[in-house]
Every structure is written in structure tokens, then in C-alpha cells.
Design an enzyme around this catalytic site. Structure first.
Site, short mmCIF file in Angstrom:
data_model
loop_
_atom_site.label_atom_id
_atom_site.label_comp_id
_atom_site.label_asym_id
_atom_site.label_seq_id
_atom_site.Cartn_x
_atom_site.Cartn_y
_atom_site.Cartn_z
N LYS A 125 -18.67 -6.69 6.88
CA LYS A 125 -17.67 -5.97 6.09
C LYS A 125 -18.03 -6.11 4.62
O LYS A 125 -18.47 -7.17 4.18
CB LYS A 125 -16.26 -6.52 6.33
CG LYS A 125 -15.20 -5.94 5.39
CD LYS A 125 -13.86 -6.63 5.55
CE LYS A 125 -12.86 -6.14 4.50
NZ LYS A 125 -11.54 -6.79 4.61
N GLU B 289 -0.59 -8.67 -2.29
CA GLU B 289 -1.34 -9.74 -1.62
C GLU B 289 -1.23 -11.05 -2.38
O GLU B 289 -1.68 -11.17 -3.52
CB GLU B 289 -2.81 -9.34 -1.47
CG GLU B 289 -3.58 -10.30 -0.58
CD GLU B 289 -4.75 -9.62 0.13
OE1 GLU B 289 -5.44 -10.30 0.90
OE2 GLU B 289 -4.96 -8.41 -0.08
N GLU C 101 -11.32 -5.32 10.52
CA GLU C 101 -11.31 -5.62 9.09
C GLU C 101 -10.33 -6.74 8.78
O GLU C 101 -10.61 -7.66 7.99
CB GLU C 101 -10.94 -4.35 8.31
CG GLU C 101 -10.88 -4.54 6.81
CD GLU C 101 -10.37 -3.30 6.08
OE1 GLU C 101 -10.03 -3.44 4.90
OE2 GLU C 101 -10.30 -2.22 6.70
#
Length: 412
Positions: A171, A216, A260
Site C-alpha cells: 500500500k 483521525e 487498506e
């Protein structure tokens, strides 16, 4: 590196009546903020300041903060996390781009938490609230391409997918930028007010010209408990509640997005493990609903096992797979090769630490950086996680959705 000498060593915290919306109390455009659901901190003035860059920026900042705390006397009958001496900071994403990271001990901090409010002053800063200057809306905002055009971004995503297929890279997160120019200097307080109102579940922040509302939380340390909110996997909302519920269910089942997300959660758990015990990592994520997008989200919790401060834990975590990729070294190399822009402090840690080491650090997402030489100009940023199943057109659309909060804040 530069620091301003403390004018005095006494830091005083006093309980105050509820001040109303915190961002509305900032007296001028140069203030600092960390606010969520009406609680948090706003601050102004500088009693001490550190600017630092390079791979040792976190260690130097942690050392400097310990030295500052050793020189002060604290009078704090309130005794909550975020009272007493508090520094707010924002750190560069990369080790080697020369971007300065900033940590500031403000002269005045106004805070609220759980129905209690306080005012902290350093040295001879006045205890009375400053009278805020009027806040003007941005005027005549126009947008132009940044360093990475939409076409160039799709090309970079396609190249990343090919790289993932041909190498151990699993990723990589690729960012793009958008330039905004107003007719007059933009007052960050306008942006803060709009973001805090429209995105109350996010952490709205302002530090040294970097403004945003991040969903986040990189790490929180409070009374020995360590928590982190991991986001990875995104789908845009339609505005139709029934349709959005169907999309949320599809996101929760998406193998591409679950893959992911798994990388991001694993990177956080692995980074916290040397510093924590009793870690709780839920087996499946939940869907976090925001006004513009929905994310797969996992809340990780653990017990602190050493004396690391929240800033030192943030350093151990950065950069997570959510903003970099995995394996980390390969992802950083791919970002350097493919991304084509200077992230600056975008996607770096932003937040606060107090004298006990407690604090909260988010990831500087959904954000914009004001040009220090021309406050009419801002650079907006958005990034997407690229894995084997990524589609360039879909990733571009996702990046556009992630630019919506800052575009809305500017009045677009």
C-alpha cells in the site's frame, strides 16, 4: 531552531465561567486551536517557541519541552489534562524536506472539558480575556491547480498500482494539492468556526498557519490509557440517507477497503506494542459517518507501559500506514518517486502535550496551509491509500471528496 525566552516562570490555571464557543474567543488571526464537540483548547501569544526540522525533530522537541517544564512553577487547582503548562505543535510529514516543525508554549490558554472551563496564563500575561477582533469571511476565492494536476494524480495512482503488482509494496498513500487564492488575507478564525460547526466529530486545529479538521486521532495519552483512532477506506456520501446506508454496507464489505484498513491498523498496533500492554484491537472496523464521506474506522486502546509522553508516542507512530503505506520504507520511497509535491506539515502530527506528558495528537488531514509570505494564498491537501485493487478515476474522486471540508470552510 529558535526559542523565545520565558518572561517569567509561573504558570497559573484558574477555573472560569463557560466561555461559549472556544474558537470565537481567539482575539486575532495568529491563535492556536484544538477543539472537538465544543471542548478543547484555544490559545494565543507565545511564551516560548521551538522550530526544528529533520529526522530528529520529535526527539529534539520532546527534549526541549522537558527542559521548558523544568524551568517553570505551576499553580493549577483545576488539575485536568490540558491545564497547567501546555504546548501546541505541528510536525512535518517527512524527515528530509527541510519543513520546519513548530512547538509553542502559549502565553494564554482557554480550555473546556466536560462542563468545566479554565484559563491558563504564563508569566505576566493578563488574566482578563482579550477582546476578539472582528472576523471577516474570505472574499473572491478562486482555485487553481497545485503541484499535482488531476491528470497527473491519476497517472501516479496507475503507476503505484503497477508498482504494487511488481514488488513487495502492499500500500502507498498518494497526496495531491489544490491552490486557493482570495482577494484579501484569509483569517484562520473564519475557517476554524466553519469547520468546528460543520465537522463537530473531527478535531479542528490551527497551529502556525496550518488549519484543518482531522477525523483521525493518532494518539491520546491520559492517565495511563493510550488510544488511537485509525481510519482507512473511504466512500463519498450522496446526501441521500437511504442510499448512504447502502454505501456504508458496501464499504464494510469491500475487500479493497478492508485490505487498506488492515494495513493501517496493523501499523498502529505494531508501533504502540513496545510502549504498551493490554492492547485491545477490535477484529472488525466500524463505519464512521462524516458530512462529506464515510470511513472504515478502528479504535485501538492500550495501557501505557513506559514513561513516554504523548509527543513521544506520536513520534513512534508516525507515519502510520494510513498516511504513508506499508512496508513503510518502500512506501516512503514510492511517495518520493510518484507523488510530486512537498507535503510540508500535511499528514504530520498536530496537537498538544502538557507538563505531565498527557496530550492528544491527530494527523493533519482535511487541512490547508496558509502561505506565510502571502496570507491570501492557501494550499489544500488530500490523499488516498492505493492498493492492488485501486482505480485511478475512483481515487481522484475520493481525493476531491476529501477536499470538500476546506473548500466549504472557504465558502466555495
Amino acid at each position: 531552531m529558535s526559542t523565545l525566552p520565558l518572561t517569567a516562570t509561573l504558570v497559573r490555571t484558574r477555573a472560569v465561567p463557560d466561555p461559549g464557543p472556544l474558537v470565537g474567543r481567539l482575539p486575532g488571526a495568529g491563535g492556536l486551536a484544538w477543539v472537538r464537540r465544543g471542548d478543547g483548547l484555544v490559545a494565543w501569544g507565545e511564551a516560548a517557541r521551538l522550530e526544528v526540522s529533520g529526522p530528529d525533530r520529535f526527539a529534539e522537541a520532546a527534549r526541549w519541552w522537558r527542559e521548558v517544564c523544568a524551568t517553570i512553577l505551576v499553580d493549577d487547582p483545576v488539575g485536568l489534562p490540558g491545564t497547567g503548562a501546555v504546548a501546541l505543535g505541528s510536525f512535518a510529514f517527512g524527515d528530509d524536506d527541510g519543513t520546519r516543525s513548530v512547538l509553542v508554549l502559549p502565553r494564554v490558554v482557554l480550555g473546556r472539558r466536560g462542563g468545566r472551563a479554565w484559563l491558563t496564563t504564563v508569566g505576566d500575561a493578563p488574566e482578563a480575556d482579550a477582546v476578539p477582533e472582528p472576523v471577516a469571511a474570505p472574499v473572491g476565492v478562486v482555485y487553481g491547480e497545485g503541484a499535482v494536476s488531476p491528470v497527473r494524480y491519476e497517472e501516479a495512482v496507475a503507476e503505484a498500482v503497477r508498482l504494487i503488482a511488481a514488488s513487495p509494496l502492499e500500500k502507498v498513500v498518494l497526496a495531491r494539492d489544490l491552490l486557493a487564492v482570495a482577494e484579501q488575507p484569509v483569517d484562520p478564525r473564519w475557517l476554524l468556526g466553519r469547520l468546528a460547526t460543520r465537522y463537530p466529530a473531527c478535531w479542528t486545529f490551527a497551529v502556525d498557519g496550518l488549519v484543518g479538521a482531522t477525523p483521525e486521532l493518532l494518539v491520546r495519552l491520559e492517565r495511563g490509557l493510550v488510544t488511537s483512532r485509525v481510519l482507512a477506506g473511504t466512500i463519498r456520501r450522496t446526501g441521500d440517507d437511504d442510499r448512504d446506508l447502502v454505501l456504508a454496507a458496501s464499504l464494510a464489505r469491500s475487500s479493497k477497503d478492508l485490505e487498506e484498513h488492515e494495513y493501517a491498523v496493523r501499523s498502529v498496533a505494531d508501533a504502540l506494542a513496545p510502549h504498551c500492554t493490554g492492547m485491545n484491537v477490535p477484529e472488525t472496523p466500524f463505519v464512521l459517518h462524516l458530512p462529506n464521506v464515510m470511513h472504515l474506522a478502528t479504535d485501538v486502546a492500550a495501557v501505557a507501559a513506559d514513561r513516554s509522553s504523548s509527543l513521544e508516542l506520536a513520534a513512534a507512530l508516525h507515519p502510520t500506514a494510513a498516511v504513508c503505506g506499508t512496508p513503510r520504507d518502500l512506501a516512503l520511497a514510492a511517495i518520493d518517486r510518484l507523488e510530486g509535491l512537498d507535503r510540508g506539515r500535511y499528514a504530520g502530527p498536530v496537537g498538544w502535550v502538557d507538563a505531565t506528558g498527557a496530550g492528544e495528537w491527530g494527523i493533519a488531514l482535511r487541512s490547508a496551509a496558509l502561505d506565510p509570505d502571502d496570507p491570501r494564498r492557501l494550499t489544500l491537501y488530500a490523499g488516498c491509500g492505493i492498493v492492488a485493487g485501486s482505480d485511478p478515476e475512483a481515487e481522484l474522486a475520493e481525493s476531491q471528496a476529501k477536499l470538500v471540508p476546506m473548500r466549504d470552510a472557504l465558502g466555495a
